[in-house]
Scaffold this active site. Structure first.
Site, PDB file in Angstrom:
ATOM      1  N   LYS A  50      34.122 -12.726   7.499  1.00  0.00           N
ATOM      2  CA  LYS A  50      33.866 -14.051   7.907  1.00  0.00           C
ATOM      3  C   LYS A  50      34.244 -14.472   9.247  1.00  0.00           C
ATOM      4  O   LYS A  50      35.169 -14.783   9.456  1.00  0.00           O
ATOM      5  CB  LYS A  50      34.774 -15.004   6.687  1.00  0.00           C
ATOM      6  CG  LYS A  50      34.411 -16.433   6.822  1.00  0.00           C
ATOM      7  CD  LYS A  50      35.102 -17.102   5.604  1.00  0.00           C
ATOM      8  CE  LYS A  50      34.562 -18.644   5.501  1.00  0.00           C
ATOM      9  NZ  LYS A  50      33.317 -18.755   4.922  1.00  0.00           N
ATOM     10  N   GLU A 124      30.123 -13.381   5.113  1.00  0.00           N
ATOM     11  CA  GLU A 124      30.082 -14.838   4.530  1.00  0.00           C
ATOM     12  C   GLU A 124      30.044 -15.738   5.616  1.00  0.00           C
ATOM     13  O   GLU A 124      30.946 -15.902   6.475  1.00  0.00           O
ATOM     14  CB  GLU A 124      31.238 -14.967   3.561  1.00  0.00           C
ATOM     15  CG  GLU A 124      31.352 -16.371   3.007  1.00  0.00           C
ATOM     16  CD  GLU A 124      32.434 -16.666   2.365  1.00  0.00           C
ATOM     17  OE1 GLU A 124      32.829 -17.804   1.904  1.00  0.00           O
ATOM     18  OE2 GLU A 124      33.219 -15.619   1.730  1.00  0.00           O
ATOM     19  N   GLY A 125      29.031 -16.596   5.521  1.00  0.00           N
ATOM     20  CA  GLY A 125      28.828 -17.792   6.521  1.00  0.00           C
ATOM     21  C   GLY A 125      29.687 -18.837   6.043  1.00  0.00           C
ATOM     22  O   GLY A 125      30.648 -18.809   5.204  1.00  0.00           O
TER      23      GLY A 125
END
Length: 236
Positions: A50, A124-125
């Site tokens: 992330k 993951e954005g």
């Protein structure tokens, strides 16, 4: 074993995927954890990444975000928190954007380091596709520049049709590769649920990879049954 993460319409195999959403809090972490679980079931070394997180909280080890902690726990190898989340911020997109500058070279270096230690990477954005990492640039620009295939998470609620279609169109217009989408039910009482799923399947130009029901406490759940094995042939 089938090909893993074969880019749509191409013969080459890719080793990473980017998870974006139609909005914030639509289930990106849920889908990221599910993909890590699927990879682990196939005996594949994998990690979550992330690059930028919001709403991080102070801990004895520094600022940490719950979503990134879950990705850290779900990875198959032991990784320090800073490897999972190099840019944790305490505020939201609005409160951090004006004072924050994220170095894309740092994001790429962190991604490359993880790629050298695991076989597959789930990135993951934060927020939606156009969420800003500073006042000038969205994280999506980095994703397109790095040629990372994209999975769109759609939070199923009234209004999601518009958000989903616009997000999918934007990903493709920006030059991204949309390899699939996942429906995540965030409103358990929604009566029009099945009609929304049907419309989304008709209008998103990518296959539906999974359909996750409303699930509290996702960190305690096996999420793999909610994904379509055939649709995920590029994954496992």
């Amino acid at each position: 074993m089938p090909h893993l993460w074969r880019a749509k319409g191409k013969d080459n195999i890719v080793n990473k995927v980017f998870i974006t959403g139609t909005d914030t809090a639509v289930g990106k972490t849920t889908v990221s954890l599910a993909l890590l679980q699927i990879l682990k079931q196939h005996g594949i070394n994998c990690a979550g990444y992330k690059p930028v997180s919001q709403n991080a909280q102070p801990t004895a080890q520094g600022l940490q975000c719950t979503d990134a902690q879950l990705l850290q726990q779900a990875s198959t190898c032991e990784l320090s928190y800073d490897k999972i989340n190099p840019y944790p911020f305490t505020g939201s997109e609005v409160s951090t954007g004006a004072i924050t500058s994220v170095n894309e070279q740092c994001l790429t270096a962190g991604m490359s380091w993880l790629e050298s230690h695991v076989d597959r990477l789930v990135i993951e954005g934060t927020g939606g596709w156009h969420s800003r990492i500073n006042t000038q640039h969205p994280l999506s620009e980095w994703v397109v520049k790095e040629n990372i295939p994209v999975i769109l998470v759609v939070g199923i609620k009234l209004g999601c049709i518009n958000h989903a279609i616009l997000s999918a169109e934007s990903i493709l217009q920006q030059g991204g590769e949309l390899v699939g989408w996942v429906a995540n039910r965030i409103n358990p009482g929604l009566e029009e649920y099945q009609q929304l799923i049907t419309l989304l399947q008709q209008h998103i130009p990518a296959p539906k990879l999974g359909e996750v029901p409303y699930l509290p406490h996702i960190q305690q759940k096996d999420l793999t049954p909610y994904f379509d094995v055939q649709a995920l042939s590029f994954l496992a």
